[in-house]
Motif scaffolding. Structure first.
Motif, short mmCIF file in Angstrom:
data_model
loop_
_atom_site.label_atom_id
_atom_site.label_comp_id
_atom_site.label_asym_id
_atom_site.label_seq_id
_atom_site.Cartn_x
_atom_site.Cartn_y
_atom_site.Cartn_z
N ASN A 39 8.57 4.02 1.73
CA ASN A 39 9.01 3.17 2.83
C ASN A 39 9.56 4.03 3.96
O ASN A 39 9.80 5.23 3.81
CB ASN A 39 10.08 2.19 2.31
N GLY A 40 9.80 3.41 5.09
CA GLY A 40 10.35 4.11 6.24
C GLY A 40 10.73 3.13 7.32
O GLY A 40 10.58 1.91 7.16
N PRO A 41 11.21 3.64 8.46
CA PRO A 41 11.61 2.74 9.54
C PRO A 41 10.41 2.04 10.17
O PRO A 41 9.27 2.49 10.07
CB PRO A 41 12.28 3.69 10.54
N LEU A 99 0.76 -3.05 2.12
CA LEU A 99 1.47 -2.05 1.33
C LEU A 99 0.62 -0.80 1.15
O LEU A 99 1.15 0.33 1.16
CB LEU A 99 1.87 -2.63 -0.03
N ALA A 100 -0.69 -0.97 1.01
CA ALA A 100 -1.59 0.18 0.89
C ALA A 100 -1.68 0.96 2.20
O ALA A 100 -1.92 2.17 2.18
CB ALA A 100 -2.98 -0.29 0.44
N GLU A 101 -1.52 0.27 3.32
CA GLU A 101 -1.46 0.98 4.61
C GLU A 101 -0.20 1.83 4.69
O GLU A 101 -0.21 2.95 5.21
CB GLU A 101 -1.51 0.00 5.77
N ILE A 102 0.90 1.30 4.20
CA ILE A 102 2.16 2.04 4.22
C ILE A 102 2.11 3.22 3.27
O ILE A 102 2.55 4.33 3.60
CB ILE A 102 3.33 1.10 3.84
N THR A 103 1.56 2.99 2.08
CA THR A 103 1.51 4.02 1.04
C THR A 103 0.14 4.00 0.39
O THR A 103 -0.08 3.26 -0.59
CB THR A 103 2.59 3.77 -0.04
N PRO A 104 -0.81 4.77 0.88
CA PRO A 104 -2.10 4.85 0.20
C PRO A 104 -1.90 5.28 -1.26
O PRO A 104 -1.15 6.20 -1.54
CB PRO A 104 -2.85 5.92 1.00
N GLY A 105 -2.56 4.59 -2.17
CA GLY A 105 -2.40 4.91 -3.58
C GLY A 105 -1.29 4.17 -4.26
O GLY A 105 -1.06 4.37 -5.46
N VAL A 106 -0.56 3.30 -3.54
CA VAL A 106 0.48 2.49 -4.18
C VAL A 106 -0.15 1.67 -5.31
O VAL A 106 -1.28 1.20 -5.20
CB VAL A 106 1.17 1.56 -3.16
N ARG A 107 0.55 1.55 -6.42
CA ARG A 107 0.04 0.76 -7.55
C ARG A 107 0.62 -0.65 -7.47
O ARG A 107 1.84 -0.81 -7.39
CB ARG A 107 0.42 1.42 -8.87
N VAL A 108 -0.25 -1.65 -7.47
CA VAL A 108 0.16 -3.04 -7.31
C VAL A 108 -0.35 -3.86 -8.49
O VAL A 108 -1.51 -3.72 -8.91
CB VAL A 108 -0.38 -3.63 -5.99
N PRO A 152 12.18 -10.13 13.57
CA PRO A 152 13.03 -8.94 13.47
C PRO A 152 12.30 -7.76 12.87
O PRO A 152 11.43 -7.91 12.01
CB PRO A 152 14.17 -9.42 12.55
N GLU A 153 12.68 -6.56 13.32
CA GLU A 153 12.17 -5.31 12.74
C GLU A 153 13.24 -4.77 11.78
O GLU A 153 14.38 -4.56 12.18
CB GLU A 153 11.90 -4.28 13.83
N ILE A 154 12.88 -4.55 10.52
CA ILE A 154 13.82 -4.08 9.51
C ILE A 154 13.41 -2.70 8.99
O ILE A 154 14.10 -1.71 9.20
CB ILE A 154 13.93 -5.08 8.33
N ASN A 155 12.32 -2.65 8.28
CA ASN A 155 11.69 -1.39 7.85
C ASN A 155 10.24 -1.74 7.52
O ASN A 155 9.84 -2.90 7.57
CB ASN A 155 12.44 -0.73 6.68
N LEU A 156 9.43 -0.73 7.21
CA LEU A 156 8.00 -0.97 7.06
C LEU A 156 7.68 -2.03 6.02
O LEU A 156 6.88 -2.94 6.27
CB LEU A 156 7.29 0.34 6.68
N VAL A 157 8.29 -1.93 4.85
CA VAL A 157 7.95 -2.85 3.76
C VAL A 157 8.45 -4.27 4.07
O VAL A 157 7.73 -5.25 3.86
CB VAL A 157 8.51 -2.34 2.42
N VAL A 158 9.67 -4.38 4.58
CA VAL A 158 10.19 -5.71 4.92
C VAL A 158 9.38 -6.32 6.07
O VAL A 158 9.05 -7.51 6.05
CB VAL A 158 11.68 -5.64 5.27
N ARG A 193 18.33 -5.80 -2.06
CA ARG A 193 17.50 -5.75 -0.85
C ARG A 193 16.64 -4.49 -0.81
O ARG A 193 17.02 -3.43 -1.31
CB ARG A 193 18.39 -5.77 0.39
N ILE A 194 15.48 -4.62 -0.17
CA ILE A 194 14.59 -3.48 0.04
C ILE A 194 15.11 -2.66 1.22
O ILE A 194 15.33 -3.19 2.31
CB ILE A 194 13.15 -3.94 0.27
N THR A 195 15.31 -1.37 0.98
CA THR A 195 15.77 -0.44 2.01
C THR A 195 14.71 0.65 2.20
O THR A 195 13.69 0.67 1.51
CB THR A 195 17.10 0.20 1.61
N GLU A 196 14.98 1.56 3.10
CA GLU A 196 14.04 2.66 3.32
C GLU A 196 13.96 3.59 2.12
O GLU A 196 13.03 4.40 2.02
CB GLU A 196 14.43 3.43 4.59
N GLU A 197 14.92 3.47 1.20
CA GLU A 197 14.91 4.30 -0.01
C GLU A 197 14.19 3.64 -1.18
O GLU A 197 14.01 4.23 -2.24
CB GLU A 197 16.35 4.64 -0.42
#
Length: 218
Positions: free
Chosen positions: A30-32, A198-207, A87-93, A164-168
């Motif tokens: 994740n990230g901003p 989610l795959a755009e944010i993290t290619p290879g993410v397992r879902v 609102p803008e929170i972070n990439l995943v949110v 909550r989902i954070t950048e970490e």
């Protein structure tokens, strides 16, 4: 975790048309918020449902069914649809908020590593542990909870800080909630849209995902 998520019979007795698509994502980076997520949010806002959409009214009716006033504590998708801009929170949110508005259904996002035990959707006994900022649930209120206490009040109105989902956040749980007239096919399409972002944010993410309906899983 995903196989142990439970919807209590008291909730499906209240709304037999309720279904939830649980989506777990593992290995997120994740990230901003960035230009990509801003574009997702802008596109969702452009195609947001009108406030008199039957899919939104179904959630207002569900709130009334357990004594909540949806004009005071709005279902999450109702409240989010009213936000201009989103609102803008972070990439995943940003990703799940965009899917929520674009597909007109509530979505909760949870940090799996902060969960204690499985997620359960129940009607509150009124004595559940709850964060001060969240407030104590009323008897009969529909809540999401884990072993440590309330994670979201009034079905999908307000989430606790703890999960909550954070950048970490690395591993996440998403709860995509459905009432008629939203179809199960539309629910699945929303899940696919979320997985793609989610795959755009993290290619290879397992879902992985699991559909829970009245009477069990599919």
């Amino acid at each position: 975790m995903i196989d142990r998520i439970h919807v209590d019979d008291a909730v499906t007795a209240l709304r037999p048309d309720f279904a939830v698509l649980a989506v777990c994502a593992y290995g997120l980076a994740n990230g901003p918020s960035d230009d990509r997520s801003r574009a997702w949010l802008a596109e969702a806002a452009e195609h947001a449902a009108p406030l008199d959409d039957p899919r939104l009214e179904a959630w207002r009716d569900a709130y009334r069914s357990f004594g909540a006033k949806p004009s005071r504590t709005r279902p999450s998708v109702d409240a989010l649809t009213r936000r201009k801009p989103l609102p803008e929170i972070n990439l995943v949110v940003d990703a799940y908020n965009a899917v929520s508005v674009r597909h007109c259904l509530p979505i909760g996002g949870e940090d799996l590593r902060r969960y204690q035990g499985p997620a359960r959707l129940v009607r509150a006994a009124g004595d559940e542990p709850s964060e001060d900022a969240l407030g104590a649930p009323e008897i009969g209120e529909v809540i999401w909870r884990d072993d440590a206490g309330v994670t979201c009040r009034r079905w999908n109105w307000r989430q606790c800080v703890r999960t909550r989902i954070t950048e970490e956040t690395v591993d996440a749980l998403f709860l995509l909630e459905r009432l008629e007239p939203l179809t199960l096919e539309e629910l699945a399409a929303a899940g696919d849209a979320l997985a793609a972002l989610l795959a755009e944010i993290t290619p290879g993410v397992r879902v992985e995902s699991r559909l829970i309906v009245a009477g069990g899983s599919r």
